[in-house]
Design a protein around this motif. Structure first.
Motif, PDB file in Angstrom:
ATOM      1  N   ASN A 162      38.826  34.374  43.553  1.00  0.00           N
ATOM      2  CA  ASN A 162      37.383  34.436  43.314  1.00  0.00           C
ATOM      3  C   ASN A 162      36.611  34.436  44.627  1.00  0.00           C
ATOM      4  O   ASN A 162      35.589  35.112  44.759  1.00  0.00           O
ATOM      5  CB  ASN A 162      36.934  33.257  42.441  1.00  0.00           C
ATOM      6  CG  ASN A 162      37.372  33.411  41.001  1.00  0.00           C
ATOM      7  OD1 ASN A 162      37.655  34.517  40.538  1.00  0.00           O
ATOM      8  ND2 ASN A 162      37.454  32.305  40.276  1.00  0.00           N
ATOM      9  N   ALA A 222      37.269  37.841  46.481  1.00  0.00           N
ATOM     10  CA  ALA A 222      36.512  38.939  45.862  1.00  0.00           C
ATOM     11  C   ALA A 222      35.110  39.073  46.450  1.00  0.00           C
ATOM     12  O   ALA A 222      34.519  40.162  46.434  1.00  0.00           O
ATOM     13  CB  ALA A 222      36.439  38.734  44.352  1.00  0.00           C
ATOM     14  N   GLN A 227      34.982  41.704  49.068  1.00  0.00           N
ATOM     15  CA  GLN A 227      35.337  43.074  48.695  1.00  0.00           C
ATOM     16  C   GLN A 227      34.075  43.884  48.442  1.00  0.00           C
ATOM     17  O   GLN A 227      33.188  43.466  47.699  1.00  0.00           O
ATOM     18  CB  GLN A 227      36.228  43.087  47.460  1.00  0.00           C
ATOM     19  CG  GLN A 227      36.781  44.475  47.123  1.00  0.00           C
ATOM     20  CD  GLN A 227      37.778  44.435  45.972  1.00  0.00           C
ATOM     21  OE1 GLN A 227      37.595  43.695  45.016  1.00  0.00           O
ATOM     22  NE2 GLN A 227      38.838  45.225  46.067  1.00  0.00           N
ATOM     23  N   LEU A 284      40.207  43.227  41.233  1.00  0.00           N
ATOM     24  CA  LEU A 284      40.279  43.209  42.697  1.00  0.00           C
ATOM     25  C   LEU A 284      41.419  44.102  43.184  1.00  0.00           C
ATOM     26  O   LEU A 284      41.258  44.875  44.133  1.00  0.00           O
ATOM     27  CB  LEU A 284      40.470  41.770  43.179  1.00  0.00           C
ATOM     28  CG  LEU A 284      40.530  41.536  44.690  1.00  0.00           C
ATOM     29  CD1 LEU A 284      39.888  40.188  45.051  1.00  0.00           C
ATOM     30  CD2 LEU A 284      41.976  41.549  45.207  1.00  0.00           C
TER      31      LEU A 284
END
Length: 327
Positions: free
Chosen positions: A42, A45, A48, A91
């Protein structure tokens, strides 16, 4: 076995939490507190981008946008998880799209891992965008011969691990070049054996190949490649440990950084001895310093602090893998 004292572990932990960012703290918590892969993912991410590439988790430049060099760090985190996310994880799927989108079949590899925008901000000179040529290589044998593993074969490792996300033909193409390069040019029993690879002694390729080989689904091929990589691993290691106090060198424990490495059985004693040496390099403030400088510029000093924080966490991770931290 010689171990890092608990008080030194706490010093290093405090250094990481004081100087690190969210991803450093999340990785420490995953490794040493809760082993919660979902919680770590989490946090990962958040770094990203919409393209699927990552930014902000590499510490030799200020650029926060996506690029392959920073995405390499994300690949490393994922492959180091005990329980890796499934191929259905968004992801992973977005990351694969980004990585495959930058693959260049005409050279059998990825191109430059740094983007031009890196040069616009503070960056170490060795990670500058250089405008590498990606002229098509028509002959497949030439592509295999000229294959560059440094930095790039980790993406082949990601493709190999999550092969179900990759079209069969493309998967075969990506895997073929690093595999054949090792078989032809690293094997001392091959007629194409290239002794210059070992004479030059650069450690990067063997370090990245240790990511790649264990991800292969074909275990017979993986075993073959493993035996080749174990033929002469010390060619890529600095065996004068004292040089690491003031120079950028790769000791055995830097080249082989885990006991389940495919190369570890060939260099057990060297790895353990160099780990003891590295352990003693810890500063009183808890960090593991580089021993050399990024530069005198304020921005470069700031980057060095970030990098040494990352390095300190990596040392804790490495020592923990070898059960060399007092509990």
């Amino acid at each position: 076995m010689f171990k890092l004292k608990y008080e030194n572990f706490i010093k290093a932990r405090d250094y990481v939490f004081t100087n690190g960012d969210d991803i450093n703290r999340a990785w420490f918590k995953y490794l040493f507190e809760d082993n919660n892969a979902d919680a770590f993912l989490n946090v990962l991410a958040k770094y990203q981008h919409e393209s699927g590439g990552f930014g902000g988790i590499y510490y030799e430049f200020d650029y926060q946008g996506p690029c392959l060099k920073t995405t390499e760090t994300a690949v490393k985190y994922i492959l180091n998880l005990e329980e890796k996310p499934s191929a259905n994880h968004p992801l992973i799927q977005n990351m694969m799209k980004y990585i495959l989108g930058l693959y260049i079949p005409e050279i059998g590899n990825w191109g430059e891992v740094i983007v031009p925008e890196v040069n616009d901000g503070v960056h170490c000179y060795w990670v500058s965008y250089r405008g590498e040529e990606t002229k098509p290589i028509e002959n497949e044998d030439e592509r295999i011969k000229k294959y560059k593993a440094n930095e790039k074969v980790c993406f082949a490792a990601f493709v190999a691990y999550y092969s179900e996300l990759v079209p069969k033909e493309l998967y075969s193409d990506v895997i073929k070049y690093p595999t054949e390069h090792i078989l032809r040019y690293w094997d001392k029993n091959s007629p194409n054996y290239n002794k210059e690879i070992f004479d030059e002694g650069e450690p990067y390729d063997i370090e990245y190949f240790q990511w790649f080989v264990p991800c292969l689904k074909d275990k017979e091929t993986a075993d073959k490649l493993t035996s080749i990589l174990c033929q002469n691993p010390t060619a890529f290691m600095e065996l004068d440990f004292a040089k690491s106090d003031t120079e950028y060198v790769h000791l055995p424990c830097d080249v082989v950084d885990r006991p389940n490495s495919i190369v570890y059985p060939a260099v057990v004693n060297l790895v353990l001895d160099s780990l003891k040496y590295r352990m003693a390099q810890q500063n009183d403030d808890g960090r593991w310093p580089l021993g050399w400088s990024f530069g005198d510029d304020k921005g470069l000093k700031r980057l060095q602090t970030k990098y040494e924080t990352y390095r300190t966490l990596a040392m804790l991770e490495k020592l923990d893998r070898f059960d060399m931290i007092e509990k």
